[in-house]
Write a protein that holds these residues in place. Structure first.
Motif, PDB file in Angstrom:
ATOM      1  N   MET A 175       0.816  -1.216   0.000  1.00  0.00           N
ATOM      2  CA  MET A 175       0.000   0.000   0.000  1.00  0.00           C
ATOM      3  C   MET A 175       0.847   1.262   0.000  1.00  0.00           C
ATOM      4  O   MET A 175       0.331   2.345  -0.277  1.00  0.00           O
ATOM      5  CB  MET A 175      -0.916   0.009   1.234  1.00  0.00           C
ATOM      6  N   ASP A 176       2.120   1.136   0.313  1.00  0.00           N
ATOM      7  CA  ASP A 176       2.980   2.316   0.420  1.00  0.00           C
ATOM      8  C   ASP A 176       3.091   3.005  -0.936  1.00  0.00           C
ATOM      9  O   ASP A 176       3.376   2.356  -1.943  1.00  0.00           O
ATOM     10  CB  ASP A 176       4.368   1.901   0.912  1.00  0.00           C
ATOM     11  N   PRO A 177       2.873   4.316  -1.002  1.00  0.00           N
ATOM     12  CA  PRO A 177       2.983   5.016  -2.287  1.00  0.00           C
ATOM     13  C   PRO A 177       4.386   4.955  -2.870  1.00  0.00           C
ATOM     14  O   PRO A 177       4.563   5.195  -4.069  1.00  0.00           O
ATOM     15  CB  PRO A 177       2.595   6.465  -1.936  1.00  0.00           C
ATOM     16  N   ASN A 178       5.358   4.615  -2.040  1.00  0.00           N
ATOM     17  CA  ASN A 178       6.737   4.513  -2.519  1.00  0.00           C
ATOM     18  C   ASN A 178       7.140   3.077  -2.849  1.00  0.00           C
ATOM     19  O   ASN A 178       8.311   2.820  -3.147  1.00  0.00           O
ATOM     20  CB  ASN A 178       7.698   5.090  -1.463  1.00  0.00           C
ATOM     21  N   CYS A 179       6.170   2.142  -2.791  1.00  0.00           N
ATOM     22  CA  CYS A 179       6.461   0.743  -3.124  1.00  0.00           C
ATOM     23  C   CYS A 179       6.553   0.602  -4.641  1.00  0.00           C
ATOM     24  O   CYS A 179       5.577   0.839  -5.356  1.00  0.00           O
ATOM     25  CB  CYS A 179       5.368  -0.169  -2.580  1.00  0.00           C
ATOM     26  N   LYS A 180       7.715   0.207  -5.121  1.00  0.00           N
ATOM     27  CA  LYS A 180       7.965   0.147  -6.563  1.00  0.00           C
ATOM     28  C   LYS A 180       8.208  -1.275  -7.085  1.00  0.00           C
ATOM     29  O   LYS A 180       8.100  -1.506  -8.288  1.00  0.00           O
ATOM     30  CB  LYS A 180       9.174   1.016  -6.930  1.00  0.00           C
TER      31      LYS A 180
END
Length: 405
Positions: A175-180
């Motif tokens: 869910m992290d917006p920085n998860c790539k």
């Protein structure tokens, strides 16, 4: 057995304590308030990157990784890192400040140990730098995922690509917006021997066909911003060079990934239990039911005494497991690793529960970390293998040890 900490570890312990006291404790309530606001779900606290840079500048960065990567990690042993993980565990969200939070730690270990130079350059380097976050997709809603051989996600070759189809859940970090990037476990050969069917593959989160369906809460906590997601993989296509180690090597990678992670989890649990004990002890002087402060009641003293004993027993057991991993490797230390994974969560839950009881209504509120500690501790009786799996494996090993002729 000598569990005396090295000078390097002792120095880092003091530096970490000082850093947390000066930079982290003062903003604890601010961070919790930010993430409890529904408007901020799946957003990152604005001050996090500044704190991470301070930690990096202080040399408190990638402390978990038992391999040196230039100035990005000090290459500590498990025994040297264990007390540092305990200190970080005193606040559920603190580990990320030092780039030591799951699932990134396990994913970085996988890439460091099994990744190709190209995979490491593309994904490990930005993870080590704290520029991105990652997810680990193994558990599935339709099968008993405590037995990883049950995983049904299909990874089939098609020309120069692999095509992935499946449904995952409890995908921490997704869910992290920085998860790539995600490491996905699935089967490349459904007919191979049981432990040779699985493979692991790197899947960028923006790959067409990968869809985050929903976040999952844990006892009402959403663990924002990283969260735990249900993820659908529908004809997800990635190049063959994204495969880790080789076809049929997924179970092997999983075993290598989870050993160190269990040490980290258990030491963080000890940190939670230790802080809970301290909160409980201080509370005994603050309340006076029936004309006496709580510290004068024998039952309360006994709970505190037992709690102190149980924390120290568990700490020593975890240090023993860490020491054995350092000396003979994860495989030879598997019985001790199973022991700590069985003991540590239950120990922490028992002590957190005692602390909640002493604090009364305040203990179940959001005014202390105890309720969130309890949710996290209870989850860790399931995560990285439920108690029953570890007890079954350990029991089998002990029986074999005493019945071999």
């Amino acid at each position: 057995m000598n569990f005396e900490y090295t000078e390097r570890s002792l120095g880092l312990q003091q530096k970490l304590r000082d850093f947390i006291e000066v930079h982290v404790q003062p903003v604890e309530k601010e961070v919790e308030a930010f993430h409890s606001n529904p408007e901020n779900y799946w957003k990152r606290w604005p001050g996090l990157e500044k704190l991470k840079q301070k930690a990096k500048d202080a040399g408190l960065w990638n402390l978990f990784l038992p391999k040196t990567y230039g100035d990005l990690s000090p290459g500590l042993t498990n025994l040297e890192y264990a007390p540092l993980a305990e200190q970080m565990g005193r606040m559920i969200w603190a580990s990320e400040i030092f780039n030591c939070s799951a699932p990134d730690t396990g994913n970085m270990e996988v890439l460091a140990k099994y990744g190709t130079p190209a995979q490491q350059e593309k994904w490990l380097k930005p993870l080590l730098n704290g520029e991105i976050r990652s997810a680990f997709l193994m558990t599935e809603p339709e099968v008993a995922s405590s037995d990883a051989t049950n995983i049904e996600t299909a990874i089939f070759a098609d020309g120069d690509d692999y095509v992935i189809n499946g449904r995952k859940w409890w995908s921490s970090g997704a869910m992290d917006p920085n998860c790539k990037i995600a490491i996905v476990m699935g089967k490349t050969d459904f007919e191979a021997p049981r432990h040779s069917q699985q493979s692991m593959i790197l899947v960028p989160m923006d790959t067409p066909g990968l869809k985050v369906l929903r976040p999952l809460s844990v006892f009402g906590y959403n663990d924002s911003p990283e969260g735990h997601a249900e993820v659908l993989l529908s004809n997800v296509r990635v190049p063959k060079e994204n495969l880790l180690l080789g076809e049929g090597r997924g179970f092997e990678i999983a075993q290598g990934r989870l050993g160190p992670g269990r040490i980290h989890h258990c030491m963080r649990l000890i940190g939670m239990a230790q802080r809970s004990l301290e909160i409980m002890a201080k509370r005994t002087l603050e309340r006076k039911p029936f004309g006496r402060t709580l510290d004068t009641y024998s039952s309360v003293r006994q709970d505190i005494a037992k709690s102190a004993c149980e924390i120290e027993q568990t700490r020593l057991l975890v240090l023993s497991a860490a020491d054995k991993m350092d000396k003979v490797g994860n495989k030879e230390a598997r019985d001790l690793i199973a022991m700590i994974k069985i003991i540590a969560p239950s120990m922490a839950l028992d002590i957190i529960d005692k602390a909640i009881q002493v604090l009364g209504g305040k203990g179940v509120s959001g005014d202390t970390p105890l309720a969130h500690f309890y949710a996290a501790g209870r989850t860790l009786r399931l995560a990285d293998g439920p108690d029953e799996v570890h007890m079954s494996q350990l029991g089998k090993s002990v029986i074999k040890k005493y019945t071999q002729s």
